[in-house]
Write a protein that holds these residues in place. Structure first.
Motif, short mmCIF file in Angstrom:
data_model
loop_
_atom_site.label_atom_id
_atom_site.label_comp_id
_atom_site.label_asym_id
_atom_site.label_seq_id
_atom_site.Cartn_x
_atom_site.Cartn_y
_atom_site.Cartn_z
N TYR A 1 3.98 36.29 -68.48
CA TYR A 1 2.51 36.79 -68.64
C TYR A 1 2.02 37.61 -67.54
O TYR A 1 1.04 38.37 -67.93
N TRP A 2 2.44 37.47 -66.24
CA TRP A 2 1.90 38.29 -65.25
C TRP A 2 2.46 39.87 -65.58
O TRP A 2 3.56 40.13 -65.71
N PRO A 3 1.65 40.91 -65.63
CA PRO A 3 1.95 42.17 -66.06
C PRO A 3 3.10 42.64 -65.18
O PRO A 3 2.98 42.48 -63.76
N SER A 4 4.16 43.24 -65.88
CA SER A 4 5.34 43.72 -65.12
C SER A 4 4.83 45.04 -63.99
O SER A 4 5.52 45.11 -63.09
N MET B 1 -2.62 32.04 -56.67
CA MET B 1 -3.35 32.77 -57.70
C MET B 1 -3.13 32.24 -59.04
O MET B 1 -3.06 32.58 -60.16
N PHE B 2 -3.20 30.73 -58.99
CA PHE B 2 -3.11 29.92 -60.06
C PHE B 2 -4.11 30.29 -61.17
O PHE B 2 -3.83 30.49 -62.34
N SER B 3 -5.55 30.38 -60.72
CA SER B 3 -6.69 30.55 -61.85
C SER B 3 -6.25 31.95 -62.36
O SER B 3 -6.37 32.31 -63.62
N LYS B 4 -5.86 32.86 -61.61
CA LYS B 4 -5.72 34.36 -62.26
C LYS B 4 -4.56 34.11 -63.31
O LYS B 4 -4.70 35.05 -64.27
N LEU B 5 -3.55 33.66 -62.89
CA LEU B 5 -2.44 33.49 -63.84
C LEU B 5 -2.72 32.66 -65.20
O LEU B 5 -2.44 33.15 -66.32
N CYS B 6 -3.69 31.71 -65.11
CA CYS B 6 -4.25 31.11 -66.21
C CYS B 6 -5.02 32.17 -67.14
O CYS B 6 -4.95 32.01 -68.42
N TRP B 7 -5.84 33.04 -66.60
CA TRP B 7 -6.40 34.13 -67.13
C TRP B 7 -5.70 34.97 -67.99
O TRP B 7 -5.83 35.33 -69.10
N TYR B 8 -4.43 35.35 -67.23
CA TYR B 8 -3.44 36.23 -67.87
C TYR B 8 -2.91 35.41 -69.16
O TYR B 8 -2.69 36.22 -70.11
N VAL B 9 -2.71 34.36 -68.97
CA VAL B 9 -1.77 33.41 -70.18
C VAL B 9 -2.91 33.49 -71.20
O VAL B 9 -2.53 33.72 -72.39
N ASP C 1 -13.40 36.74 -58.54
CA ASP C 1 -12.04 37.35 -57.98
C ASP C 1 -10.83 37.15 -58.66
O ASP C 1 -9.76 37.53 -58.50
N GLN C 2 -10.84 35.92 -59.20
CA GLN C 2 -9.69 35.46 -60.07
C GLN C 2 -9.38 35.99 -61.34
O GLN C 2 -8.32 35.82 -62.24
N VAL C 3 -10.67 36.70 -62.07
CA VAL C 3 -10.59 37.15 -63.36
C VAL C 3 -9.86 38.55 -63.30
O VAL C 3 -10.38 39.30 -62.34
N PRO C 4 -8.52 38.84 -63.93
CA PRO C 4 -8.12 40.14 -63.76
C PRO C 4 -8.96 41.04 -64.67
O PRO C 4 -8.78 41.17 -65.74
N SER C 5 -9.64 41.79 -64.06
CA SER C 5 -10.66 42.81 -64.72
C SER C 5 -9.95 43.92 -65.15
O SER C 5 -10.44 44.92 -66.20
N ASP C 6 -8.50 44.09 -64.84
CA ASP C 6 -7.68 45.19 -65.77
C ASP C 6 -7.42 44.82 -67.04
O ASP C 6 -7.33 45.76 -67.79
N ARG C 7 -7.64 43.49 -67.57
CA ARG C 7 -7.24 43.16 -68.61
C ARG C 7 -8.42 42.41 -69.49
O ARG C 7 -8.71 42.57 -70.75
N ILE C 8 -9.16 41.80 -68.71
CA ILE C 8 -10.35 41.03 -69.11
C ILE C 8 -11.74 41.48 -68.86
O ILE C 8 -12.00 41.56 -67.52
N LYS C 9 -12.49 41.83 -69.87
CA LYS C 9 -13.85 42.49 -69.42
C LYS C 9 -15.03 41.64 -69.55
O LYS C 9 -16.23 41.72 -68.82
N ASP C 10 -14.87 40.69 -70.45
CA ASP C 10 -16.08 39.67 -70.48
C ASP C 10 -15.19 38.42 -70.59
O ASP C 10 -14.72 37.74 -71.75
#
Length: 624
Positions: free
Chosen positions: A270-273, A417-425, A476-485
């Motif tokens: 799930y983490w972007p390659s 980066m646990f929370s960021k990983l959860c957002w990616y998943v 800060d943990q929300v991956p803005s490159d993938r999630i806008k809202d």
């Protein structure tokens, strides 16, 4: 609690003023100037004349009772040890007058990625010198069961095992030979000398002093290699290396985790390659080298965020002691971890069962989510392993994370980066659910992913209504490159997962599983919906009252035979079946089962009653 430096300026037994100091722990006061040496030095309520004379020109440590706010010399009123390790402290008078008070200690400030606390069950209270071999003496007379966990062949450990065996990844398993695991490891004659050569002798390494279970500073791999190659009787201390992460080194090219681990690992899948590898910051927890000498001991712990572990013995042996992660046992671990109980209590006495498993050269173990364990090293041992989060037990992963927060484990010792990983998943899962082909989950994974969705919704609530500091931490943990809202994404994920599980999407108070995720669930007060003739959309985040009644009926079931074209692989048949009735004179005979399904929902509103009737026709086509 932040610590501050302060010079002693208190009179005997004086309580803190209204503006209390930053900390109830004081660093040592500097020795007085010669011009001041004739002045009277302050005493504390526990002082004697001999105490004052003894420390007249020395450095002084002060500590404040957190109940009566009276300051004491640590040498007079303390129980020995480091004053900086104390979290909450109470004087003897307050302890005797209030039985609910107890002295607590902070988590140790070691640099290992796994949390271990200083503790010495057998000798600390008796004041005896620490002995690294005492850990095995503690085990004498304890009730420990032989772990009858499954021993599988490598080819039996795969996704098919997870799908067919309901107990898969719920308790440890041992694979005696690596054949069939899809794993790559260095050759069996690989040594610590080779580790140093491939990673670099100047590489800093975190070494654990087994006697104190704390970090011993100033080690490099070269120094560790010299120590490891000493004869056992020549080693002054028993030391252990459990957290040498080797990603990005030449040694990493020689190691590949088991195929099942790679298929489950959130970081892997799930983490972007494009955001992994050299030059990128990502959770580097997949490749560890562990080097322990004979008689090394790692005390009770849970791997960060409840992550699962794969663990391969290249040469040597290990003895594991396991505690099952039941809610009661996890609660006992939480009470024990980071408190004074660690100093005088054996965790095994506070839980239902302790299991023992021995691993030897060539064995591989997979430890699932949340299992509490301690490890003994009988002989010098070299191990390779790693940690991974997965989608089969998110609820326990979140439970362990909450324990880490409750016991104040420093962030640098938690899963990075646990929370960021959860957002990616969550984002990838939502995309799969919305794709034309859809996504299917086993009941176990669906239940687990609902826990993830609830966690992300709780994070979204913090974004919307938390303090400024809390909002910044979550943002800060929300991956803005993938999630806008992020709030919209979290709520849509939960909605679609609930629909996939057959739950009512309107019922905001639905609890589709047991247990809690991060944050507290807010209770929704009963209310009526707004009038139906209002204009404009409702306010942001508006949620209408749940339906008072919902009735589903299945009506008019009929079966008939028609001629229709059977869909072929590669054929663009979707438009034909979407736009037409499906019947075709040149087609084959098909049996069509058709029925009508109606749902009627009613609820009170401010103007009266709202009723919705939703009717749909379902057809099932089978060619004879």
């Amino acid at each position: 609690m932040a610590r501050g430096r302060r010079r002693s300026t208190r009179s005997n037994g004086r309580k803190s003023p209204g503006a209390s100091p930053i900390s109830s722990r004081s660093s040592s006061t500097p020795a007085p100037d010669p011009e001041q040496s004739s002045q009277t030095y302050e005493t504390c309520p526990a002082c004697t004349d001999g105490d004052v004379a003894q420390n007249r020109f020395g450095k002084e440590h002060w500590i404040r009772c957190d109940a009566c706010l009276t300051w004491y010399h640590w040498r007079c009123a303390g129980s020995g040890g480091d004053v900086e390790s104390v979290d909450k402290w109470y004087c003897k008078g307050c302890l005797s007058s209030n039985s609910e008070l107890s002295i607590t200690y902070k988590a140790p400030t070691r640099k290992s990625v796994r949390k271990r606390a200083q503790r010495d069950y057998a000798n600390l209270n008796a004041g005896l010198e620490s002995d690294p071999r005492r850990w095995m003496r503690v085990l004498e007379g304890k009730s420990i069961k032989s772990g009858s966990f499954k021993r599988l062949k490598g080819e039996d450990v795969g996704l098919h095992w997870l799908e067919e065996d309901e107990s898969a990844m719920t308790e440890p398993i041992v694979i005696e030979r690596p054949d069939g695991l899809g794993m790559k490891m260095p050759p069996t004659d690989f040594t610590v000398d080779d580790v140093v050569e491939m990673v670099g002798e100047d590489t800093p390494v975190e070494v654990i002093d087994v006697a104190s279970q704390s970090t011993s500073p100033g080690w490099t791999l070269g120094k560790w290699n010299e120590y490891f190659n000493l004869e056992p009787e020549a080693r002054e201390k028993i030391c252990n290396v459990i957290s040498l992460e080797i990603s990005g080194t030449k040694l990493a090219d020689m190691i590949l985790p088991p195929k099942l681990v790679r298929e489950l690992d959130w970081v892997e899948n799930y983490w972007p390659s494009t955001r992994k590898g050299k030059g990128h910051v990502y959770p580097k927890v997949q490749l560890y080298c562990l080097m322990g000498v004979a008689n090394a001991w790692t005390d009770w712990h849970i791997d960060f965020a409840g992550s699962s572990v794969y663990y391969h013995i290249l040469h040597g042996s290990k003895i594991f002691y396991f505690i099952r992660p039941t809610p009661q046992n996890l609660a006992a671990y939480e009470r024990w971890s980071g408190t004074e109980l660690q100093n005088h209590s054996w965790l095994g006495d506070m839980v239902d069962e302790v299991f023992k498993v021995e691993l030897t050269q060539g064995n591989t173990m997979i430890i699932p989510t949340g299992w509490i364990h301690a490890v003994y090293t009988p002989v010098d041992t070299l191990v390779f392993g790693g940690n991974f989060l997965h989608s089969y037990n998110v609820l326990t992963q979140l439970r362990v994370r909450n324990i880490e927060i409750a016991t104040q484990v420093p962030k640098k010792f938690r899963f990075p980066m646990f929370s960021k990983l959860c957002w990616y998943v969550g984002d990838k899962t939502l995309r799969d659910l919305k794709s034309p082909s859809g996504a299917t989950f086993s009941p176990r994974v669906l239940e687990s992913m609902l826990a993830l969705a609830d966690f992300l919704v709780s994070e979204a609530r913090t974004l919307e209504g938390g303090s400024e500091h809390a909002k910044k931490e979550v943002k800060d943990q929300v991956p803005s490159d993938r999630i806008k809202d992020a709030p919209a994404m979290a709520r849509e994920l939960r909605w679609r997962l609930r629909l996939a599980g057959g739950y009512s999407s309107e019922d905001e108070s639905l609890q589709s599983r047991k247990g809690k995720t991060n944050g507290n669930k807010r209770k929704r007060a009963a209310s009526t919906s707004p009038p139906l003739d209002v204009t404009g959309p409702p306010f942001k985040n508006f949620r209408p009252k749940v339906w008072d009644s919902m009735v589903e009926k299945c009506m008019d079931i009929e079966t008939k035979s028609v001629r229709a074209r059977r869909p072929q692989d590669g054929e663009d048949w979707v438009d034909h079946w979407t736009e037409s009735s499906g019947e075709h004179e040149d087609g084959e005979t098909a049996e069509v089962k058709r029925w009508r399904h109606a749902t009627v929902k009613i609820r009170r509103t401010a103007n009266g009653i709202e009723r919705q009737r939703i009717e749909r026709v379902v057809e099932e086509w089978k060619w004879t």
